[in-house]
Enzyme design. Structure first.
Site, PDB file in Angstrom:
ATOM      1  N   SER A 149       0.868  -1.184   0.000  1.00  0.00           N
ATOM      2  CA  SER A 149       0.000   0.000   0.000  1.00  0.00           C
ATOM      3  C   SER A 149       0.902   1.230   0.000  1.00  0.00           C
ATOM      4  O   SER A 149       2.032   1.182   0.528  1.00  0.00           O
ATOM      5  CB  SER A 149      -0.864   0.024   1.268  1.00  0.00           C
ATOM      6  OG  SER A 149      -1.467   1.297   1.437  1.00  0.00           O
ATOM      7  N   TYR A 162      -1.820  -1.051  10.436  1.00  0.00           N
ATOM      8  CA  TYR A 162      -1.902  -1.250   8.980  1.00  0.00           C
ATOM      9  C   TYR A 162      -0.617  -0.787   8.304  1.00  0.00           C
ATOM     10  O   TYR A 162      -0.058  -1.499   7.464  1.00  0.00           O
ATOM     11  CB  TYR A 162      -3.108  -0.475   8.441  1.00  0.00           C
ATOM     12  CG  TYR A 162      -3.368  -0.682   6.959  1.00  0.00           C
ATOM     13  CD1 TYR A 162      -4.204  -1.711   6.521  1.00  0.00           C
ATOM     14  CD2 TYR A 162      -2.793   0.152   6.002  1.00  0.00           C
ATOM     15  CE1 TYR A 162      -4.455  -1.900   5.167  1.00  0.00           C
ATOM     16  CE2 TYR A 162      -3.039  -0.026   4.645  1.00  0.00           C
ATOM     17  CZ  TYR A 162      -3.880  -1.057   4.231  1.00  0.00           C
ATOM     18  OH  TYR A 162      -4.119  -1.235   2.883  1.00  0.00           O
TER      19      TYR A 162
HETATM   20  P1  NAI Z   1     -11.549  -5.816   0.369  1.00  0.00           P
HETATM   21  O1  NAI Z   1     -11.933  -5.760   1.800  1.00  0.00           O
HETATM   22  O2  NAI Z   1     -12.507  -5.341  -0.665  1.00  0.00           O
HETATM   23  O3  NAI Z   1     -11.097  -7.299  -0.004  1.00  0.00           O
HETATM   24  C1  NAI Z   1     -10.247  -8.034   0.841  1.00  0.00           C
HETATM   25  C2  NAI Z   1     -10.538  -9.510   0.655  1.00  0.00           C
HETATM   26  O4  NAI Z   1      -9.659 -10.239   1.513  1.00  0.00           O
HETATM   27  C3  NAI Z   1     -11.981  -9.884   1.062  1.00  0.00           C
HETATM   28  O5  NAI Z   1     -12.552 -10.735   0.097  1.00  0.00           O
HETATM   29  C4  NAI Z   1     -11.799 -10.578   2.404  1.00  0.00           C
HETATM   30  O6  NAI Z   1     -12.805 -11.540   2.668  1.00  0.00           O
HETATM   31  C5  NAI Z   1     -10.420 -11.222   2.214  1.00  0.00           C
HETATM   32  N1  NAI Z   1      -9.770 -11.520   3.495  1.00  0.00           N
HETATM   33  C6  NAI Z   1      -9.607 -10.672   4.559  1.00  0.00           C
HETATM   34  N2  NAI Z   1      -9.008 -11.317   5.563  1.00  0.00           N
HETATM   35  C7  NAI Z   1      -8.771 -12.591   5.135  1.00  0.00           C
HETATM   36  C8  NAI Z   1      -8.173 -13.731   5.725  1.00  0.00           C
HETATM   37  N3  NAI Z   1      -7.705 -13.704   6.985  1.00  0.00           N
HETATM   38  N4  NAI Z   1      -8.075 -14.869   5.003  1.00  0.00           N
HETATM   39  C9  NAI Z   1      -8.563 -14.926   3.748  1.00  0.00           C
HETATM   40  N5  NAI Z   1      -9.154 -13.883   3.139  1.00  0.00           N
HETATM   41  C10 NAI Z   1      -9.260 -12.738   3.826  1.00  0.00           C
HETATM   42  O7  NAI Z   1     -10.167  -5.006   0.290  1.00  0.00           O
HETATM   43  P2  NAI Z   1      -9.374  -4.390  -0.967  1.00  0.00           P
HETATM   44  O8  NAI Z   1      -9.567  -2.937  -0.922  1.00  0.00           O
HETATM   45  O9  NAI Z   1      -9.673  -5.134  -2.193  1.00  0.00           O
HETATM   46  O10 NAI Z   1      -7.882  -4.699  -0.506  1.00  0.00           O
HETATM   47  C11 NAI Z   1      -7.142  -5.794  -1.002  1.00  0.00           C
HETATM   48  C12 NAI Z   1      -5.681  -5.610  -0.659  1.00  0.00           C
HETATM   49  O11 NAI Z   1      -5.232  -4.381  -1.241  1.00  0.00           O
HETATM   50  C13 NAI Z   1      -5.414  -5.488   0.840  1.00  0.00           C
HETATM   51  O12 NAI Z   1      -4.176  -6.100   1.141  1.00  0.00           O
HETATM   52  C14 NAI Z   1      -5.343  -3.987   1.067  1.00  0.00           C
HETATM   53  O13 NAI Z   1      -4.567  -3.658   2.172  1.00  0.00           O
HETATM   54  C15 NAI Z   1      -4.677  -3.561  -0.248  1.00  0.00           C
HETATM   55  N6  NAI Z   1      -4.900  -2.151  -0.577  1.00  0.00           N
HETATM   56  C16 NAI Z   1      -6.138  -1.674  -0.911  1.00  0.00           C
HETATM   57  C17 NAI Z   1      -6.304  -0.327  -1.244  1.00  0.00           C
HETATM   58  C18 NAI Z   1      -7.623   0.251  -1.646  1.00  0.00           C
HETATM   59  O14 NAI Z   1      -7.720   1.501  -1.748  1.00  0.00           O
HETATM   60  N7  NAI Z   1      -8.652  -0.547  -1.925  1.00  0.00           N
HETATM   61  C19 NAI Z   1      -5.172   0.599  -1.198  1.00  0.00           C
HETATM   62  C20 NAI Z   1      -3.915  -0.006  -0.855  1.00  0.00           C
HETATM   63  C21 NAI Z   1      -3.804  -1.338  -0.565  1.00  0.00           C
END
Ligand code: NAI
Length: 262
Positions: A149, A162
């Site tokens: 990130s 985080y």
């Molecule tokens: P999101 O919340 O939409 O999706 C995350 C997914 O990971 C979900 O499907 C959730 O069920 C799954 N998950 C969470 N904990 C889990 C676990 N312990 N075991 C298995 N699955 C698990 O989040 P998003 O926004 O798509 O983020 C995805 C990645 O991108 C993360 O690592 C986040 O930190 C990173 N990120 C996102 C940004 C954004 O603006 N959306 C910006 C920078 C980084």
């Protein structure tokens, strides 16, 4: 496609964690579209089922859903065994599953349990998936892409757990690139603000973002899932064959912008 792949022989196999929603969902769809078999791993079984249902019939057969918590070593191990028992190989690991809400409240009241929960999923989860995928990836001269990130580099208040997890991922990425090279390339993507409200289960159309949300970005807009999935696909391709140990920032220029008030 990874470095040594001959797509005419065997389609490459990717494992994407956190595949059911958001960026992971966009990455899964992109890799399926590029001809990969994808193991879509998530701890949310119903969101995984929704992902699977929403795929075009031709792609659905190439997407194997795997329900597992990335912070649970035995669950990770058996999910990887399941995927490999189907396909016999693993070419790409996309470590993406994370607790995406960065805010932890004041440090003075942040509990050890909450700190450990964020580090346990966002950082230890990447370690566990990598540990069990590494022997398979070595065999295929494959690659790893870790979702970091821009918060590894800059912060808002009350985001310590985080930010530490994401800084850890940047360091984990370069350490792994040395340990696993030359067999396995390891890179990370550091997204800025990525609007993933269109990559969720259900058909709700998200409300439009505000003009100021877009305009504050030097690139003129907030990012979307495809901005990140395209970069992941590039990092897994032979075009990125000389790139390893790097973290590529995809944030519409926000980390390059001075924000002094005049
Ligand atoms: P999101 O919340 O939409 O999706 C995350 C997914 O990971 C979900 O499907 C959730 O069920 C799954 N998950 C969470 N904990 C889990 C676990 N312990 N075991 C298995 N699955 C698990 O989040 P998003 O926004 O798509 O983020 C995805 C990645 O991108 C993360 O690592 C986040 O930190 C990173 N990120 C996102 C940004 C954004 O603006 N959306 C910006 C920078 C980084």
């Amino acid at each position: 496609m990874t470095n040594d792949q001959d797509a005419s022989l065997t389609p490459p196999v990717a494992l994407v964690t956190g595949a059911a929603r958001g960026i992971g969902r966009a990455v899964t769809r992109r890799l399926l579209g590029d001809g990969y078999h994808v193991g879509a791993l998530d701890h949310d079984a119903s969101a995984l089922a929704d992902l699977q249902t929403g795929l075009a019939a031709g792609l659905r057969a190439h997407c194997q859903t795997l329900v597992a918590d990335v912070a649970d070593e035995s669950a990770v191990q058996s999910a990887i065994e399941q995927l490999v028992s189907t396909h016999g190989q693993l070419d790409v690991l996309v470590n993406n599953a994370g607790i995406a809400d960065p805010f932890n409240g004041p440090i003075e009241s942040l509990s050890l349990a909450d700190w450990n929960r964020v580090i346990g999923t966002n950082l230890t989860g990447y370690f566990l998936c990598t540990k069990h995928a590494a022997p398979l990836l070595r065999r295929r001269r494959g690659c790893i892409v870790n979702m970091a990130s821009s918060r590894a580099y800059q912060s808002e208040a009350e985001t310590e757990a985080y930010a530490a997890s994401k800084g850890g991922i940047v360091a984990l990425t370069h350490a792994l690139s040395i340990s696993l090279g030359p067999d396995v390339r390891v890179n990370a993507v550091a997204p800025g603000w990525i609007d993933v409200r269109d990559q969720q289960p259900g058909d709700d159309t998200p409300a439009p973002l505000r003009a100021v949300d877009h305009a504050q970005h030097p690139g003129g807009r907030v990012g979307g899932g495809d901005d990140i999935s395209g970069l992941v696909a590039f990092l897994c391709s032979p075009d990125a064959g000389f790139i390893t140990g790097q973290t590529l920032v995809a944030d519409g220029g926000m980390t390059r912008k001075m924000i002094y008030q005049h």
